[in-house]
Enzyme design. Sequence first.
Site, PDB file in Angstrom:
ATOM      1  N   ASP A  59       0.855  -1.174   0.000  1.00 18.03           N
ATOM      2  CA  ASP A  59       0.000   0.000   0.000  1.00 18.03           C
ATOM      3  C   ASP A  59       0.904   1.241   0.000  1.00 18.03           C
ATOM      4  OD1 ASP A  59      -2.315   1.653   0.420  1.00 18.03           O
ATOM      5  OD2 ASP A  59      -1.825   1.701   2.549  1.00 18.03           O
ATOM      6  N   ASP A 112      -0.373   4.993   0.963  1.00 17.60           N
ATOM      7  CA  ASP A 112      -0.698   5.996   1.981  1.00 17.60           C
ATOM      8  C   ASP A 112      -0.559   5.432   3.386  1.00 17.60           C
ATOM      9  OD1 ASP A 112      -1.765   8.335   0.299  1.00 17.60           O
ATOM     10  OD2 ASP A 112      -2.892   6.627  -0.476  1.00 17.60           O
TER      11      ASP A 112
END
Length: 290
Positions: free
Chosen positions: A82, A84
């Site tokens: 991922d 963020d």
Amino acid sequence: MYTCVLTASPDRPTIEQTLVEALRNGWGGGDAQWLSPGVAAEFGLDRLPDTLRTTQDELDAMGVDLNVVPDMGRRKRLLLADMDSTMIQQECIDELAAEAGVGDRVAAITARAMNGEIDFDGALRERVGLLAGLDASVIDRVIADRITLMPGGRTLVTTMKAHGARAALVSGGFTAFTSVIAERLGFDEHRANILLIEDGKLTGEPGMPILGRQAKVDALQQITQAMGIASDDVLAVGDGANDLGMLTLAGMGVALHAKPAVQAEAGLRINHGDLTSLLYLQGYADTDFA
């Protein structure tokens, strides 16, 4: 067979020999060895301890992460990450919202979506809608002034790639950000949502289809198939509820500084260490870092 791995923040190398030995003796483990003095240590186990969860919580309060991983296939061939609050320290949509003057409203929606309280797709549409009319040039300014890399990220990517792995950045954020972050960190590929722009301004609509929880699972399956490897060969890392699909499917799924709901379901968790902790989980010592 399993390996118990203790990790801490490199900025606070608080793991002491007495702690490692006490835990090893209590669980009947094998010889302990340091992967990085004060930061990471490990020892072998014949079985999963009955008191694993309670011991994790006790050490968590001491600033130490405790995880137990299977020995077989410990070093992974694909890093699926991922972006963020995982590879960067911010939520990119929250930073854009701050520039648009709707930061508090968007941040509140982001927090609820990442904790699994509301549907990710609907939350993304609502948040992007609040950005309608924002000058697209703000994206570059946010990247330059507001976005910082998560500590240890470049070392994680570089070291795994140096040992033959591939790295893919798969984000519920936006390609305007992942394209930059992927290049900075050395990822081989990136996937994310698209911010639609007309006449130099954000339209308030995301491109379709939206990349959410299922799309991250699809990415894992597509990339592993293309590489000719199994899901057990994947190390996945994320912090939000939309990451849980890939975290639970991967051979090594790590919740990094994650929301409570994610920690409760993920197999492994890192609350105190940086991204180099994911290397220690795979058995790399700091002397192996690229």
